[in-house]
Structure formats: structure tokens, C-alpha cells
Design a protein around this motif. Structure first.
Motif, PDB file in Angstrom:
ATOM      1  N   ARG A  66       0.841  -1.182   0.000  1.00 17.85           N
ATOM      2  CA  ARG A  66       0.000   0.000   0.000  1.00 17.85           C
ATOM      3  C   ARG A  66       0.886   1.245   0.000  1.00 17.85           C
ATOM      4  O   ARG A  66       1.843   1.350   0.781  1.00 17.85           O
ATOM      5  CB  ARG A  66      -0.894   0.002   1.242  1.00 17.85           C
ATOM      6  CG  ARG A  66      -1.916   1.112   1.276  1.00 17.85           C
ATOM      7  CD  ARG A  66      -2.892   0.945   2.430  1.00 17.85           C
ATOM      8  NE  ARG A  66      -2.230   0.966   3.724  1.00 17.85           N
ATOM      9  CZ  ARG A  66      -2.046  -0.098   4.494  1.00 17.85           C
ATOM     10  NH1 ARG A  66      -2.471  -1.293   4.102  1.00 17.85           N
ATOM     11  NH2 ARG A  66      -1.442   0.012   5.662  1.00 17.85           N
ATOM     12  N   VAL A  67       0.626   2.182  -0.869  1.00 20.53           N
ATOM     13  CA  VAL A  67       1.423   3.413  -0.946  1.00 20.53           C
ATOM     14  C   VAL A  67       0.808   4.419   0.015  1.00 20.53           C
ATOM     15  O   VAL A  67      -0.018   5.258  -0.339  1.00 20.53           O
ATOM     16  CB  VAL A  67       1.471   3.942  -2.391  1.00 20.53           C
ATOM     17  CG1 VAL A  67       2.349   5.194  -2.466  1.00 20.53           C
ATOM     18  CG2 VAL A  67       2.020   2.870  -3.323  1.00 20.53           C
TER      19      VAL A  67
ATOM     20  N   ALA B 278      -3.711   5.439   4.150  1.00 19.62           N
ATOM     21  CA  ALA B 278      -4.650   4.771   5.045  1.00 19.62           C
ATOM     22  C   ALA B 278      -5.289   5.826   5.941  1.00 19.62           C
ATOM     23  O   ALA B 278      -4.650   6.846   6.253  1.00 19.62           O
ATOM     24  CB  ALA B 278      -3.919   3.726   5.884  1.00 19.62           C
ATOM     25  N   PRO B 279      -6.533   5.655   6.364  1.00 20.50           N
ATOM     26  CA  PRO B 279      -7.169   6.646   7.242  1.00 20.50           C
ATOM     27  C   PRO B 279      -6.319   6.924   8.478  1.00 20.50           C
ATOM     28  O   PRO B 279      -5.722   6.009   9.052  1.00 20.50           O
ATOM     29  CB  PRO B 279      -8.494   5.963   7.609  1.00 20.50           C
ATOM     30  CG  PRO B 279      -8.773   5.042   6.474  1.00 20.50           C
ATOM     31  CD  PRO B 279      -7.430   4.536   6.035  1.00 20.50           C
ATOM     32  N   TYR B 280      -6.260   8.166   8.877  1.00 14.68           N
ATOM     33  CA  TYR B 280      -5.433   8.583  10.009  1.00 14.68           C
ATOM     34  C   TYR B 280      -5.744   7.766  11.259  1.00 14.68           C
ATOM     35  O   TYR B 280      -4.839   7.340  11.980  1.00 14.68           O
ATOM     36  CB  TYR B 280      -5.669  10.068  10.280  1.00 14.68           C
ATOM     37  CG  TYR B 280      -4.925  10.602  11.485  1.00 14.68           C
ATOM     38  CD1 TYR B 280      -3.578  10.933  11.403  1.00 14.68           C
ATOM     39  CD2 TYR B 280      -5.581  10.779  12.705  1.00 14.68           C
ATOM     40  CE1 TYR B 280      -2.889  11.417  12.511  1.00 14.68           C
ATOM     41  CE2 TYR B 280      -4.904  11.270  13.813  1.00 14.68           C
ATOM     42  CZ  TYR B 280      -3.565  11.587  13.707  1.00 14.68           C
ATOM     43  OH  TYR B 280      -2.890  12.058  14.811  1.00 14.68           O
ATOM     44  N   GLU B 281      -7.017   7.529  11.509  1.00 10.42           N
ATOM     45  CA  GLU B 281      -7.409   6.820  12.730  1.00 10.42           C
ATOM     46  C   GLU B 281      -7.126   5.322  12.666  1.00 10.42           C
ATOM     47  O   GLU B 281      -7.208   4.631  13.680  1.00 10.42           O
ATOM     48  CB  GLU B 281      -8.903   7.049  13.009  1.00 10.42           C
ATOM     49  CG  GLU B 281      -9.849   6.510  11.942  1.00 10.42           C
ATOM     50  CD  GLU B 281     -10.087   7.482  10.805  1.00 10.42           C
ATOM     51  OE1 GLU B 281     -10.998   7.235  10.001  1.00 10.42           O
ATOM     52  OE2 GLU B 281      -9.344   8.492  10.720  1.00 10.42           O
TER      53      GLU B 281
ATOM     54  N   TYR C  40      -0.646  13.938   6.867  1.00 11.54           N
ATOM     55  CA  TYR C  40      -2.097  14.091   6.931  1.00 11.54           C
ATOM     56  C   TYR C  40      -2.505  15.549   7.099  1.00 11.54           C
ATOM     57  O   TYR C  40      -3.673  15.889   6.932  1.00 11.54           O
ATOM     58  CB  TYR C  40      -2.663  13.250   8.070  1.00 11.54           C
ATOM     59  CG  TYR C  40      -2.541  11.760   7.819  1.00 11.54           C
ATOM     60  CD1 TYR C  40      -3.591  11.050   7.254  1.00 11.54           C
ATOM     61  CD2 TYR C  40      -1.373  11.076   8.138  1.00 11.54           C
ATOM     62  CE1 TYR C  40      -3.485   9.689   7.006  1.00 11.54           C
ATOM     63  CE2 TYR C  40      -1.259   9.712   7.897  1.00 11.54           C
ATOM     64  CZ  TYR C  40      -2.311   9.027   7.327  1.00 11.54           C
ATOM     65  OH  TYR C  40      -2.203   7.675   7.087  1.00 11.54           O
ATOM     66  N   GLU C  41      -1.548  16.400   7.439  1.00  8.93           N
ATOM     67  CA  GLU C  41      -1.826  17.816   7.615  1.00  8.93           C
ATOM     68  C   GLU C  41      -1.618  18.603   6.332  1.00  8.93           C
ATOM     69  O   GLU C  41      -1.934  19.791   6.265  1.00  8.93           O
ATOM     70  CB  GLU C  41      -0.927  18.374   8.720  1.00  8.93           C
ATOM     71  CG  GLU C  41      -1.227  17.765  10.094  1.00  8.93           C
ATOM     72  CD  GLU C  41      -0.162  18.115  11.126  1.00  8.93           C
ATOM     73  OE1 GLU C  41       0.885  18.686  10.729  1.00  8.93           O
ATOM     74  OE2 GLU C  41      -0.366  17.799  12.320  1.00  8.93           O
ATOM     75  N   GLN C  42      -1.058  17.946   5.316  1.00 10.25           N
ATOM     76  CA  GLN C  42      -0.810  18.639   4.054  1.00 10.25           C
ATOM     77  C   GLN C  42      -2.123  18.985   3.350  1.00 10.25           C
ATOM     78  O   GLN C  42      -3.083  18.219   3.406  1.00 10.25           O
ATOM     79  CB  GLN C  42       0.050  17.767   3.133  1.00 10.25           C
ATOM     80  CG  GLN C  42       1.461  17.537   3.640  1.00 10.25           C
ATOM     81  CD  GLN C  42       2.243  16.606   2.746  1.00 10.25           C
ATOM     82  OE1 GLN C  42       1.708  15.968   1.847  1.00 10.25           O
ATOM     83  NE2 GLN C  42       3.530  16.521   2.988  1.00 10.25           N
TER      84      GLN C  42
ATOM     85  N   ASP D  93      -4.712  12.349  -3.576  1.00 11.19           N
ATOM     86  CA  ASP D  93      -4.279  12.169  -2.195  1.00 11.19           C
ATOM     87  C   ASP D  93      -3.020  13.004  -1.963  1.00 11.19           C
ATOM     88  O   ASP D  93      -2.079  12.947  -2.758  1.00 11.19           O
ATOM     89  CB  ASP D  93      -3.987  10.686  -1.946  1.00 11.19           C
ATOM     90  CG  ASP D  93      -3.511  10.426  -0.538  1.00 11.19           C
ATOM     91  OD1 ASP D  93      -4.366  10.264   0.332  1.00 11.19           O
ATOM     92  OD2 ASP D  93      -2.281  10.394  -0.323  1.00 11.19           O
ATOM     93  N   PRO D  94      -2.965  13.804  -0.892  1.00 17.70           N
ATOM     94  CA  PRO D  94      -1.793  14.649  -0.655  1.00 17.70           C
ATOM     95  C   PRO D  94      -0.488  13.863  -0.558  1.00 17.70           C
ATOM     96  O   PRO D  94       0.567  14.345  -0.993  1.00 17.70           O
ATOM     97  CB  PRO D  94      -2.127  15.349   0.670  1.00 17.70           C
ATOM     98  CG  PRO D  94      -3.612  15.348   0.723  1.00 17.70           C
ATOM     99  CD  PRO D  94      -4.032  14.060   0.077  1.00 17.70           C
ATOM    100  N   TYR D  95      -0.539  12.663   0.010  1.00 19.76           N
ATOM    101  CA  TYR D  95       0.686  11.871   0.119  1.00 19.76           C
ATOM    102  C   TYR D  95       1.188  11.454  -1.254  1.00 19.76           C
ATOM    103  O   TYR D  95       2.387  11.518  -1.535  1.00 19.76           O
ATOM    104  CB  TYR D  95       0.434  10.634   0.983  1.00 19.76           C
ATOM    105  CG  TYR D  95       1.673   9.790   1.226  1.00 19.76           C
ATOM    106  CD1 TYR D  95       2.757  10.309   1.920  1.00 19.76           C
ATOM    107  CD2 TYR D  95       1.750   8.473   0.771  1.00 19.76           C
ATOM    108  CE1 TYR D  95       3.897   9.551   2.152  1.00 19.76           C
ATOM    109  CE2 TYR D  95       2.884   7.707   1.004  1.00 19.76           C
ATOM    110  CZ  TYR D  95       3.951   8.247   1.684  1.00 19.76           C
ATOM    111  OH  TYR D  95       5.075   7.490   1.907  1.00 19.76           O
ATOM    112  N   ALA D  96       0.274  11.044  -2.121  1.00 18.37           N
ATOM    113  CA  ALA D  96       0.661  10.678  -3.478  1.00 18.37           C
ATOM    114  C   ALA D  96       1.301  11.859  -4.196  1.00 18.37           C
ATOM    115  O   ALA D  96       2.308  11.719  -4.895  1.00 18.37           O
ATOM    116  CB  ALA D  96      -0.555  10.172  -4.255  1.00 18.37           C
TER     117      ALA D  96
END
Length: 295
Positions: free
Chosen positions: A83-84, A118-121, A139-141, A148-151
Motif C-alpha cells: 500500500r502506498v 490509510a485513514p489517520y485513525e 495528513y496535515e498537508q 491524495d496529498p501523500y501521493a
């Protein structure tokens, strides 16, 4: 045996971080508490010492593949499968790979897996590991609302190598993974949180040497210097050096690949894990007064 009943409870890492009263109530009814690695089993036993004697390890398993002696391996092919998402440490791998390219300009990093955090929680919000909780920065980006901000951050990190030497393959059907493993010179798992690391075993089954972080169950899956190399998590310099070591010393890489396949068949085949689980079932039944194992 219709009179035989075994309550089985499978545990994963994040369950030990939930409300102890809720989890304790559930596992108190279990005759057998199964962890997928010694790491997970130890965490369960340490968290619930009153149930330690019920805790056992039955590792995840992989299919024993046909031994093709790695004739299709590409010496420049570096592979990640998973999972990325931030906890998988893909950002560390991309940063490390820029260092790898300085020594091996023909190398290519293929990242196989669906893009999306993946969901933060699900993990980061639950974890008590500082290296995992530090991932909240991703997750704050602020994203553009489309990706998706991470992508997006990974694509920026890849820079001009995106699509050239750093290739995002996207989600790969499990039935198609074989051709990726068969081409790989090394399989890399840079996770910051990992209960087991099944892609390591899938690669080892195909004689692919592996590089992984000293995290969770991977420290049991990989024998450092024998079946692969282990580095400290979030250490991009060490990660780059380990990848270069495998790419540079093909004799060492072959020896680790051979040892990896031997261990994978011995410890992580479906036959080995089923025998282990049935043995635990038999012990539980006999311990409860049964005269024969469940049939």
C-alpha cells in the motif's frame, strides 16, 4: 468431532492499542490467541500477561512457487510492493533511491500498489510509536482536492525521475505480481509499522534478496546478512547503502536469494503454517480433556 469447540482469536498490532477493557473481554473467551509473527505474539502477551499461555505464533504464508532459478531477473530492477501510504515509508524509499541513482544510474524503482493514505485513525492516530505518530505531517498537508496529498508529495519527491527511473505502477492484481517479482533484483520494504511483511516472503519464495527495516515482524521474517538486509527505519542513507550493496554484489545477492527461498519454504509455506496451526489445535483440545484432535 462435533463435541469439540475452540474459540480462536487472531490479533494484529493496532488492537493492542485500543481500549484494554474491550479487547480483554473479547480475548478472555478465546482458547487460542494467534499472532502472525513473534513480534505480534510478544506484544499481545506483554499487554495481557494473564493470557500469555494462550498466545501462539502462526506466521502468514505464501504459495511455494516453481523454482525458475531467477533466469528473468533484471540487475537494475528495484521493487516495492504494498500500500502506498505514509506508514509504509515509501517517501523514505524514494529519497533513498535518488542516492542509489548516483551509483547505479541505470537502476529503476518500480512501486507497485494503490496510491492513497490509510485513514489517520487506522494507525497513525492510534500508534504510540514516535516514528509512526510523526507521520501526521503527511495528513496535515493541503491537497488540491483531486489527489491524495501523500501521493502528490511522492511525485514531487520523485522529481524529474518520475516515470523514468521512479515508476508508480499503481494497483497490481495479485495474479499479476509474479512477473514483477521474477524481474526484481531486490525487493525493498521500508515500512515504519509492519506486523509481518508478506511481500518479503513472496519475494523470498522466488529467490529475490530483500531489504527491510528493523520494524515489527520483519525482524523475524528476515535474517540479516543471510536472507536479506535490515536497516533502521527512516534512515534513508542506510536504506540506500543496503540497496546498493545488493545491486553491486551479485554473488552475495544470489546467496541471500537461495537462503531466502529455503527459509520461506521451511517456515512460511501453506503446508508449514497449517501443520503448525493444527498442532496448536491438537494441544488445546487435549489440554481441555479431549481424547482426539478436532476432525
Amino acid at each position: 468431532n462435533p463435541k469439540c469447540r475452540i474459540s480462536l482469536h487472531m490479533q494484529c498490532e493496532w488492537l493492542t492499542q485500543l481500549d484494554r477493557r474491550v479487547i480483554e473481554n473479547r480475548i478472555s473467551h478465546a482458547d487460542l490467541i494467534v499472532g502472525c509473527s513473534e513480534y505480534i505474539t510478544r506484544k499481545i502477551a506483554n499487554c495481557f500477561p494473564e493470557f500469555e499461555k494462550r498466545c501462539v505464533t502462526v506466521p502468514n504464508a505464501a504459495h511455494v512457487t516453481t523454482d525458475d532459478d531467477r533466469v528473468m531477473a533484471d540487475p537494475n530492477y528495484v521493487l516495492f510492493v504494498g500500500r502506498v501510504s505514509p506508514e509504509k515509508g515509501v517517501h523514505d524509499l524514494v529519497r533513498a533511491f535518488h542516492e542509489v541513482l548516483k551509483r547505479f544510474p541505470e537502476a529503476r524503482l518500480h512501486i507497485g500498489g494503490g496510491l492513497g493514505s490509510a485513514p489517520y485513525e487506522f494507525l497513525v492516530g492510534l500508534s504510540d510509536d514516535p516514528q509512526v505518530t510523526a507521520l501526521r505531517v503527511f495528513y496535515e498537508q493541503k491537497g488540491d482536492g483531486k489527489r491524495d496529498p501523500y501521493a502528490a508529495s511522492l511525485e514531487r519527491e520523485a522529481g524529474e525521475e518520475l516515470g523514468k527511473r521512479i515508476i508508480f505502477e499503481g494497483r497490481i492484481p495479485h495474479s499479476d505480481l509474479a512477473k514483477y517479482y521474477e524481474r526484481a533484483a531486490v525487493l525493498v520494504n521500508p515500512s515504519l509499522s509492519e506486523s509481518f511483511g508478506i511481500t518479503l516472503v513472496e519475494a523470498m519464495m522466488r529467490r529475490v534478496p530483500v531489504v527491510a527495516t528493523r520494524v515489527g515482524g520483519m525482524t523475524y521474517t528476515v535474517d540479516h546478512g543471510i536472507t536479506g538486509l535490515l536497516v533502521d527505519p527512516a534512515n534513508t542513507s542506510a536504506l540506500a547503502l543496503a540497496i546498493c550493496d545488493v545491486l553491486e554484489d551479485r554473488g552475495k545477492a544470489r546467496r541471500m536469494g537461495d537462503a531466502g527461498r529455503e527459509k520461506a519454504i521451511d517456515k512460511f509455506s501453506w503446508e508449514a503454517t497449517m501443520d503448525l496451526l493444527l498442532g496448536h489445535f491438537d494441544r488445546v483440545v487435549r489440554g481441555k480433556g479431549g481424547k482426539e484432535p478436532c476432525g
